[in-house]
Design a protein around this motif. Structure first.
Motif, PDB file in Angstrom:
ATOM      1  N   LYS A 193       0.825  -1.217   0.000  1.00 17.58           N
ATOM      2  CA  LYS A 193       0.000   0.000   0.000  1.00 17.58           C
ATOM      3  C   LYS A 193       0.854   1.260   0.000  1.00 17.58           C
ATOM      4  CE  LYS A 193      -0.578   0.062   5.057  1.00 17.58           C
ATOM      5  NZ  LYS A 193      -1.558   0.046   6.169  1.00 17.58           N
ATOM      6  N   TYR A 194       2.072   1.176   0.559  1.00 17.43           N
ATOM      7  CA  TYR A 194       2.979   2.324   0.522  1.00 17.43           C
ATOM      8  C   TYR A 194       3.601   2.469  -0.868  1.00 17.43           C
ATOM      9  CZ  TYR A 194       2.670   1.785   5.599  1.00 17.43           C
ATOM     10  OH  TYR A 194       2.207   1.684   6.877  1.00 17.43           O
ATOM     11  N   ASN A 206       2.449   1.376  -3.671  1.00 18.63           N
ATOM     12  CA  ASN A 206       1.454   1.652  -4.715  1.00 18.63           C
ATOM     13  C   ASN A 206       1.236   3.139  -4.950  1.00 18.63           C
ATOM     14  OD1 ASN A 206       0.894  -0.952  -5.530  1.00 18.63           O
ATOM     15  ND2 ASN A 206      -0.778  -1.251  -4.078  1.00 18.63           N
ATOM     16  N   THR A 207       1.712   3.978  -4.042  1.00 19.33           N
ATOM     17  CA  THR A 207       1.597   5.430  -4.259  1.00 19.33           C
ATOM     18  C   THR A 207       2.484   5.889  -5.417  1.00 19.33           C
ATOM     19  OG1 THR A 207       3.305   5.825  -2.576  1.00 19.33           O
ATOM     20  CG2 THR A 207       1.019   5.914  -1.853  1.00 19.33           C
ATOM     21  N   ARG A 226      -2.646  10.783   3.582  1.00 12.02           N
ATOM     22  CA  ARG A 226      -3.482   9.720   4.138  1.00 12.02           C
ATOM     23  C   ARG A 226      -3.574   9.837   5.654  1.00 12.02           C
ATOM     24  NH1 ARG A 226      -2.521   3.947   1.313  1.00 12.02           N
ATOM     25  NH2 ARG A 226      -3.799   3.431   3.135  1.00 12.02           N
TER      26      ARG A 226
END
Length: 744
Positions: free
Chosen positions: A325-326, A328-329, A431
Motif C-alpha cells: 500500500k505504501y 502503490n503510491t 493519508r
C-alpha cells in the motif's frame, strides 16, 4: 592435502555454476514476463547450523537449476560462495537465487545464522513476502531462531517452519512443536508427522491428504513416492493421522472463521476436504495467526519437495505484501528497495533490489530518493549466488541485480525520477490512516543499525598500499551496514568496529584475500559507553578575541541522568526561560545541536559514545560577531564540564549467552562461567544436554569459543547476543581504563 581438496571443490563448484547458468538462460524470457501471482520472494531463516544452506542446495537440485548437490562440509554449495564461508562451513553473507518450481518462480535468499551477521538478515527481511524458518529437530527453537523471528515480526512477514535433522536419534518433533508454542508465542499447525522405524526416519505422513511419502535414496530423493493411507493396511498410521488431522482442523477452526462456518454446517471434523484445509492454512499463515509446521532431513534428502510445495501453498505472492500500500503510491512508476550491495571484480558494484511497482530496464536512469541523486543502470541481471545471467527487463514483484549504481547503498529506495518520488510522498502524507513517522521511515534508507561492540585499529603495511586499504574499507562498509570505519582526528588512526570477534576476523581476512592488502591490526577492544550518575546545572561563559572582535557565548545548561528518549536536547519552557530559548535564531540552534552531537559521540572519559543522558538548555546569550563554530565549541565544552561534575561512569556491554553442553561437562562450564562474572538466569534440559542461559560482560568473553571447547572437550556449543549496557563497579572500571589506555 587440504589445499588440493579445496582446489577440487572449487573446480566442482564452477561446474555447478555452469549448469546453473544454463538453467538461468532458459528462465531468462520467463523472468521478464512471469505472472506476479506465481512469484514467491522468500528467505531462509534459522539458528546457526540448523541446515539453511543444505536445504537451499536441495531446493536448487530438485528444481533442476543445478545437476549435482554440494555439501556445506565439502565447501562446494552454490549459495556459500565466499572462501571464508567454504572454509568455515557457515553462511556469512546472504545469497539470492532464482529458480522455478511447479510453474512458479521462487526468488530465495539464504541468510546467515550467526548473530555477528544479523544486519544481513535485517536488510533481507525488509524486501521479503514470506520466510521459511528452519529448526534443528534435536534442539527446537534456539537463541538465534528467536532473534530472526523477532526481526520477521517487525516486518509482518508470514512464515512456515521446517523441522530439519529429523533423522537424528535425539530428534523430537513433539518437543520442537512445544518449543514453537512456548518460545515463539504462536500457534503451531503440524501438517506432517514422521514415520520412524527403530529410530530411523523412513518417511513422512501428510496429515492433510492422508498420504505416506517416501523418498527414493538411490536417486538422491528426487523421486517422491506417495500412497494413500488405508484403515486396513496402515491401521496404526491411519489412526494417528486421523487424530492429528482432527486436531489440526479443530485448531484451524478457532483461528479461521470461514472454516468454522463449514464445520458447523457439516457437523463433523472428519468430512472436511483437503482443499478446505489448505485454503484455511493459507489464510491463517498470511494473517500471521498461526504457522504451518513441516519436517524432514535435508541432508538425507527427505522432505524438501513437500517444503517447496508448502512455499507455494501457504506463503503470499508479491501482490499480498502488507507494505504494498505504501509502494502503490508510485502508481506505474518504478519503486524498488535495495537490500544488498556487493563488489564484483569484473562487474564492479552490484546492487540487489526488490521491484515493487513498475519495471526496470537495462540502461534506465534511476532516482535515489535518500541520496537525491540520479543513477545509471549499466546492466541488469538474474542472480544465482555469485553467478549472473543478464536480462533486458525485470518486472514488479521480482528481485534483480543491477550493475552501475555508484552511490546507492543498502536500504535506499529507488524510483524513476524525482517527480515520482515527490508525488508518492505527498500521497502518503495526505493519508490520515498513516502516521508521519511511518512515512519518514518508509522513505529513509537503512533500518536502525546495531551499535558495534568490538573495535580495533587498522593500518596499511606501507604507504604504497594505503590507497588500496582505503578502497577496501569503503567498499566493505558500503556492503555491510553493521561495519563502522572511523578516522581519528587526534590519533590519526583508522578504527574498524564490528558486531563480534568473528565479524572483525572475517573483515580482516577479506581485506587480505580479496584486496591483497596484508593490513596490520591492533588488539581487539570492547566498545564501552559513558554516562552520568547525577544531575548538574551550571552557567558557562566563553570569550574569544579574534582581531578586533570579541565574540562571547553565555550558556546555562544542565545534564540529566537516566534519560532514555531519542531527542537529547531539551529546551527549558519555564516562565523565566521560554522567551529566551524561543528567540534563538535557526542557524544558532543548528550550531547548538552540533555541539550536543559532538559530545554524545565522544564522551570526556575515554572518548566512547554517551548514552542515557539528556541535555537541557535554560539560557543562551551571544555577542555580536560570534560565528556558529564558536557556539558549537562553547556548547561542547560546557556539556563536558557538566559531565565531569556529574561523575562520568563507564558502561560495559552485557551479552545474552546460551551454552548447550552434555550433562557430564555442565559443572565445568558453570564453574568457568562463575569466573567470568556471569549471572546464570536458568538451566534447561534438552535430551542428555543442559542449556545454560546467562548474562555475562563481553569483556569476560573474549576468546570464549576456545575456552569452552577446552572445558567441555569440544562438546559444548554457544551463541552470543548483545542485551544491554550496565554500569561497572570501581574496580572493574579501573581495570577497563588500564586496558584501554595502558595506565590508570
Amino acid at each position: 592435502m587440504l589445499t588440493c581438496y579445496r582446489s577440487i571443490a572449487s573446480t566442482w563448484c564452477k561446474l555447478q555454476k555452469r549448469y546453473a547458468s544454463n538453467s538461468a538462460a532458459v528462465l531468462k524470457k520467463q523472468y521478464e514476463e512471469h505472472d506476479v501471482t506465481k512469484i514467491r520472494n522468500i528467505g531462509i531463516l534459522a539458528h546457526i547450523d540448523a541446515g539453511k544452506t543444505t536445504t537451499t542446495e536441495r531446493m536448487l537440485y530438485y528444481s533442476g537449476l543445478i545437476k549435482c548437490m554440494g555439501e556445506v562440509h565439502h565447501g562446494n554449495t552454490v549459495t556459500d560462495y565466499m572462501d571464508q564461508e567454504r572454509e568455515r562451513g557457515i553462511t556469512i553473507t546472504s545469497a539470492a537465487v532464482t529458480f522455478d518450481w511447479k510453474n512458479h518462480r521462487i526468488n530465495l535468499i539464504d541468510t546467515p545464522g550467526h548473530i555477528d551477521f544479523t544486519m544481513e538478515v535485517e536488510q533481507t527481511l525488509r524486501v521479503l513476502d514470506g520466510a521459511v524458518v528452519i529448526l534443528d529437530g534435536s534442539a527446537g527453537v534456539e537463541a538465534q531462531t528467536l532473534t530472526v523471528c523477532k526481526q520477521a515480526d517487525k516486518y509482518n512477514i508470514p512464515r512456515i517452519i521446517y523441522v530439519n535433522k529429523m533423522d537424528r536419534a535425539d530428534a523430537n518433533f513433539d518437543m520442537s512443536l512445544k518449543s514453537i508454542q512456548s518460545k515463539l508465542n504462536t500457534e503451531a499447525l503440524p501438517t506432517q508427522f514422521p514415520i520412524k522405524n527403530k529410530g530411523i526416519l523412513e518417511g513422512i505422513v501428510d496429515v492433510i491428504c492422508l498420504e505416506k511419502l517416501f523418498f527414493e535414496t538411490k536417486h538422491m530423493g528426487m523421486t517422491v513416492v506417495r500412497s494413500k493411507l488405508s484403515e486396513s493396511g496402515d491401521k496404526a498410521l491411519w489412526e494417528t493421522a486421523m487424530e492429528k488431522r482432527r486436531s489440526l482442523t479443530d485448531k484451524l477452526s478457532s483461528i479461521d472463521d470461514k472454516l468454522a462456518d463449514v464445520i458447523i454446517e457439516q457437523e463433523s471434523l472428519d468430512t472436511i476436504s483437503s482443499q478446505l484445509l489448505l485454503d484455511s492454512l493459507y489464510r491463517s499463515t498470511i494473517s500471521r495467526k498461526a504457522v504451518p509446521v513441516l519436517l524432514g532431513s535435508s541432508y538425507k534428502n527427505i522432505g524438501v519437495q513437500p517444503l517447496m510445495d508448502a512455499v507455494l501453498l501457504y506463503l503470499p505472492s508479491p501482490n499480498e505484501n502488507k507494505y504494498l500500500k505504501y509502494y502503490n503510491t508510485f502508481n506505474n512508476n518504478l519503486s524498488a528497495r535495495v537490500f544488498k550491495v556487493i563488489h564484483d571484480k569484473q562487474r564492479g558494484p552490484i546492487s540487489f533490489l526488490r521491484v515493487y511497482t513498475g519495471s526496470i530496464e537495462r540502461h534506465n536512469k534511476l532516482y535515489n530518493i535518500h541520496k537525491e541523486q540520479r543513477e545509471q543502470v549499466n546492466r541488469l541481471y538474474v542472480a544465482c549466488a555469485d553467478d549472473y545471467q543478464e536480462v533486458s527487463k525485470v518486472t514488479h514483484g521480482n528481485i534483480a541485480a543491477v550493475a552501475g549504481l555508484k552511490t546507492t547503498t543498502t536500504g535506499d529506495l529507488i524510483t524513476s525520477n524525482q517527480t515520482a518520488a515527490t508525488e508518492a510522498r505527498k500521497k502518503l502524507q495526505s493519508r490520515k490512516d498513516i502516521d508521519q513517522k511511518v512515512v519518514d521511515d518508509f522513505f529513509a534508507s537503512n533500518s536502525k543499525a546495531l551499535e558495534p561492540v568490538f573495535f580495533c585499529s587498522i593500518e596499511a603495511p606501507s604507504l604504497s598500499t594505503q590507497a588500496a586499504l582505503e578502497t577496501a574499507l569503503q567498499q566493505l562498509e558500503r556492503e555491510d551496514p553493521s561495519l563502522k570505519v572511523t578516522y581519528g582526528n587526534e590519533s590519526g588512526q583508522t578504527v574498524l568496529a564490528g558486531m563480534g570477534e568473528l565479524h572483525i576476523e572475517i573483515i580482516k581476512e577479506r581485506i587480505r584475500k580479496e584486496y591483497k592488502v596484508d593490513a596490520d591490526t591492533g588488539p581487539l577492544q570492547i566498545s564501552y559507553r559513558e554516562t552520568i550518575t547525577e544531575s548538574v546545572r551550571d552557567t558557562y561563559t566563553c570569550e574569544y578575541k579574534i582581531g578586533n572582535a570579541n565574540p562571547k557565548v553565555t550558556l546555562i545548561m544542565s545534564v540529566i541522568p537516566d534519560y532514555m528518549e531519542d531527542v537529547k536536547l531539551l529546551l527549558d519552557r519555564t516562565a523565566e526561560s521560554v522567551a529566551n530559548v524561543d528567540a534563538i535564531p535557526v542557524k544558532f540552534m543548528a550550531a547548538i545541536k552540533a555541539g550536543v552531537n559532538s559530545v554524545l559521540s565522544s564522551g570526556p572519559k575515554l572518548g566512547f559514545p554517551v548514552v542515557n543522558m539528556g541535555i537541557k538548555l535554560h539560557w543562551f546569550e551571544v555577542g555580536r560577531g560570534t560565528m556558529p563554530s564558536i557556539i558549537t565549541a562553547a556548547v561542547s565544552q560546557c556539556i563536558k564540564q557538566l559531565m565531569r561534575d556529574a561523575d562520568v561512569k563507564l558502561l560495559e556491554p552485557i551479552m545474552r549467552l546460551e551454552v548447550v553442553v552434555p550433562d557430564d561437562y555442565s559443572s565445568a562450564v558453570l564453574k568457568d562461567l562463575s569466573k567470568r562474572r556471569a549471572e546464570v538466569q536458568f538451566i534447561d534440559v534438552r535430551g542428555n544436554s543442559k542449556v545454560i542461559k546467562c548474562l555475562a560482560p563481553l569483556s569476560e568473553l573474549l576468546g570464549y569459543s576456545t575456552a569452552v571447547r577446552v572445558v567441555s572437550s569440544g562438546h559444548a556449543t554457544f551463541s552470543l547476543e548483545f542485551d544491554h549496557y550496565r554500569k561497572m563497579d570501581a574496580m572493574v572500571e579501573a581495570e577497563a581504563i588500564k586496558k584501554a589506555t595502558g595506565f590508570y
